[in-house]
Design an enzyme around this catalytic site. Structure first.
Site, PDB file in Angstrom:
ATOM      1  N   ARG A  81       0.870  -1.303  -0.077  1.00  0.00           N
ATOM      2  CA  ARG A  81       0.005  -0.203   0.197  1.00  0.00           C
ATOM      3  C   ARG A  81       0.878   1.258  -0.144  1.00  0.00           C
ATOM      4  NH1 ARG A  81      -2.889   3.010   4.653  1.00  0.00           N
ATOM      5  NH2 ARG A  81      -3.899   4.629   3.284  1.00  0.00           N
ATOM      6  N   HIS A 125      -2.912  10.956   0.594  1.00  0.00           N
ATOM      7  CA  HIS A 125      -2.431  10.554   1.716  1.00  0.00           C
ATOM      8  C   HIS A 125      -1.748  12.118   2.397  1.00  0.00           C
ATOM      9  CE1 HIS A 125      -1.095   7.256   4.877  1.00  0.00           C
ATOM     10  NE2 HIS A 125      -0.721   8.514   5.515  1.00  0.00           N
ATOM     11  N   GLU A 170      -7.533   8.885   5.756  1.00  0.00           N
ATOM     12  CA  GLU A 170      -7.900   9.372   7.326  1.00  0.00           C
ATOM     13  C   GLU A 170      -8.688  10.669   7.086  1.00  0.00           C
ATOM     14  OE1 GLU A 170      -4.330   8.954   9.751  1.00  0.00           O
ATOM     15  OE2 GLU A 170      -4.694   6.885   9.939  1.00  0.00           O
ATOM     16  N   ASN A 301      -7.484   1.930   9.774  1.00  0.00           N
ATOM     17  CA  ASN A 301      -6.141   1.990  10.564  1.00  0.00           C
ATOM     18  C   ASN A 301      -6.324   2.035  11.909  1.00  0.00           C
ATOM     19  OD1 ASN A 301      -5.199   2.545   7.782  1.00  0.00           O
ATOM     20  ND2 ASN A 301      -4.856   4.930   8.007  1.00  0.00           N
ATOM     21  N   TYR A 303      -4.399   1.922  15.654  1.00  0.00           N
ATOM     22  CA  TYR A 303      -3.212   2.211  16.317  1.00  0.00           C
ATOM     23  C   TYR A 303      -3.541   1.709  17.888  1.00  0.00           C
ATOM     24  CZ  TYR A 303      -0.897   3.586  12.429  1.00  0.00           C
ATOM     25  OH  TYR A 303      -0.234   3.573  11.274  1.00  0.00           O
ATOM     26  N   GLU A 363      -3.592   0.080   7.895  1.00  0.00           N
ATOM     27  CA  GLU A 363      -2.318   0.473   8.936  1.00  0.00           C
ATOM     28  C   GLU A 363      -2.625  -0.168  10.174  1.00  0.00           C
ATOM     29  OE1 GLU A 363      -1.551   4.768   9.129  1.00  0.00           O
ATOM     30  OE2 GLU A 363      -1.859   4.950   6.687  1.00  0.00           O
TER      31      GLU A 363
HETATM   32  C1  FCB Z   1      -1.609   7.414  10.637  1.00  0.00           C
HETATM   33  C2  FCB Z   1      -0.988   8.179   9.220  1.00  0.00           C
HETATM   34  C3  FCB Z   1       0.175   7.444   8.721  1.00  0.00           C
HETATM   35  C4  FCB Z   1       1.226   7.453  10.080  1.00  0.00           C
HETATM   36  C5  FCB Z   1       0.732   6.566  11.156  1.00  0.00           C
HETATM   37  C6  FCB Z   1       1.591   6.583  12.266  1.00  0.00           C
HETATM   38  O1  FCB Z   1      -2.612   8.132  10.994  1.00  0.00           O
HETATM   39  O2  FCB Z   1      -2.021   7.473   8.117  1.00  0.00           O
HETATM   40  O3  FCB Z   1       0.809   8.436   7.749  1.00  0.00           O
HETATM   41  O4  FCB Z   1       1.659   8.618  10.392  1.00  0.00           O
HETATM   42  O5  FCB Z   1      -0.530   7.244  11.555  1.00  0.00           O
END
Ligand code: FCB
Length: 460
Positions: A81, A125, A170, A301, A303, A363
């Site tokens: 990607r 992006h 995002e 995405n 985290y 992500e």
């Molecule tokens: C996301 C972004 C990516 C990177 C990660 C850590 O929000 O899409 O570009 O910065 O966080």
């Protein structure tokens, strides 16, 4: 189902990839006719980037892409990607097309395919051409039309080879970090601008889906959202209300209109009461239908989760926390909590409440700053453990019926982490920014073993 004490079999036909974005890795910001982007401009603003750096060289992926593709192939990935830099392709945002820019992405796509890597192409992006920003950027409705033209140019050229198309990465970050917090380009700080930008970004997405479909027969189009499940720090009414509000801002403001429900009423009322919007007059007839244009997949995405504590009441007046702040050993260098269960919960929630046809984790990853040791290797056990936990979370979601079709680790390389500069290292592959040497980290070796044996084993 496999016996989880022995490990777990990976699903068949799954995309296993790494993710990157143009500004974070390419460098070569002044080469071959590329125009200026809003990130080039923000990097020149004193104090905007923590370490005072910029994207001029980054990982030099613009020149080293064959090495980077080869690394992914060696690791056993089957997908990549990446994103296209709009100002490389249309330097002024609208009008003249820079063939050299398109040629670069054609070489990259052909190179990926030749190495067994299925390209997933993100059109936006975050590196908007500065010329468009000068004309109002995402706050201006004209940028929607400019994006449609740009999507047309790229998908005409690559639509016969790229099958997986992401319109926008995002929208929350674009709208809120870029226009409300001001920590990301274009660095503005006004909710009124943020809400307009959010709307125009969503509209640009919806309007470009038919363009992509026209130019890429058999291709699939979707959008990528950042999702974080919020949880109240205590059971107090104030914390519960703040949690609902956070969810509205971060998750539902995008999911609801994309899946045909319009903007959430509770947040509309809240934004109106706060004076951030008057009647949402920038939402024109037909816009919500366009935003809800059916897509083929949703990219998520993930985290971390978000523990929400109300700021509306004084700490002394609130109930004691039932959820403490996570301890440092459960946090990455970004301060984000390691919480794989939140990925399963988010996948299940989105599947049940919105029902995307297919979902990809586009992500997922962790910042840890380990450097190569005396043995020349990067021993990044916390990242390996993070990956193990989150791959397991994906398998849990699949077992529970979520149509999850792929997983992309963030990121292939240590890279330019936006306002943090080069201080945050998310890569599976270490980059020495003085020499640009790449070193495969232990976590990547482990992932490679998982993929080659098709088996998620516990521990190293
Ligand atoms: C996301 C972004 C990516 C990177 C990660 C850590 O929000 O899409 O570009 O910065 O966080």
């Amino acid at each position: 189902m496999s016996d989880s004490s022995q490990g777990r079999r990976l699903p068949a036909g799954f995309l296993w990839g790494a993710a990157t974005s143009s500004f974070q890795i390419e460098g070569a910001t002044r080469e071959d006719g590329r125009g200026e982007s809003i990130w080039d401009r923000l990097c020149r603003k004193p104090g905007a980037i923590a370490d005072g750096t910029d994207g001029a060289v980054a990982c030099d992926h613009y020149h080293r892409w064959p090495e980077d593709l080869a690394l992914m192939q060696e690791l056993g990935l089957n997908a990549y990607r990446f994103s296209v830099a709009w100002p490389r392709v249309i330097p002024q945002g609208r009008g003249a097309v820079n063939q050299e820019g398109l040629d670069f992405y054609e070489r990259l796509v052909d190179g990926a395919l030749a190495r067994g890597l299925r390209p997933m192409l993100t059109l936006y992006h975050w590196d908007l051409p500065q010329a468009l920003q000068d004309a109002g950027g995402w706050v201006s409705r004209d940028t929607v039309g400019a994006f449609e033209e740009y999507a047309d140019v790229v998908s005409r050229r690559l639509g016969d080879r790229v099958r997986d198309w992401v319109t926008i990465n995002e929208p929350w970050c674009v709208a809120v970090l870029g226009h409300v917090h001001g920590s990301q380009a274009p660095g503005l700080q006004d909710w009124k601008l943020g809400l307009r930008a959010a709307h125009h970004v969503l509209l640009a997405h919806g309007r470009s889906v038919p363009v992509i479909r026209r130019n890429s027969p058999g291709g699939k189009a979707g959008i990528v959202l950042i999702i974080s499940p919020p949880v109240a720090a205590s059971g107090s009414a104030a914390d519960r209300a703040a949690t609902q509000s956070f969810d509205g801002e971060f998750n539902r403001w995008y999911l609801d209109p994309l899946y045909g429900r319009g903007y959430p009423a509770d947040k509309k009322a809240e934004y109106t009461a706060a004076g951030h919007a008057q009647d949402f007059e920038f939402v024109l007839p037909g816009d919500l239908e366009d935003i809800a244009t059916p897509t083929d997949f949703l990219g998520m995405n993930y985290y971390s989760r978000t523990i929400v504590r109300s700021s509306a009441v004084a700490e002394a007046d609130n109930e004691p926390r039932t959820l403490p702040e996570p301890p440092p050993e459960r946090r990455t260098d970004m301060g984000w909590e390691v919480y794989p269960e939140g990925l399963t919960a988010s996948l299940l929630r989105v599947h049940r409440e919105y029902g995307p046809r297919e979902i990809y984790v586009t992500e997922n990853g962790a910042a840890y700053g380990m450097e190569p040791g005396p043995d020349g290797r990067v021993h990044d056990e916390p990242r390996r453990a993070y990956l193990e936990g989150h791959l397991g979370a994906c398998l849990d979601a699949i077992d529970a019926g979520v149509p999850l079709k792929g997983y992309f680790a963030w990121s292939l390389l240590d890279n330019f982490e936006w306002a943090y500069g080069y201080r945050m290292r998310f890569g599976l592959v270490h980059v020495d920014f003085a020499t640009l040497k790449r070193t495969v980290k232990d976590s990547a070796r482990w992932l490679s073993q998982v993929l080659k044996t098709n088996w998620l084993r516990r521990g190293t």
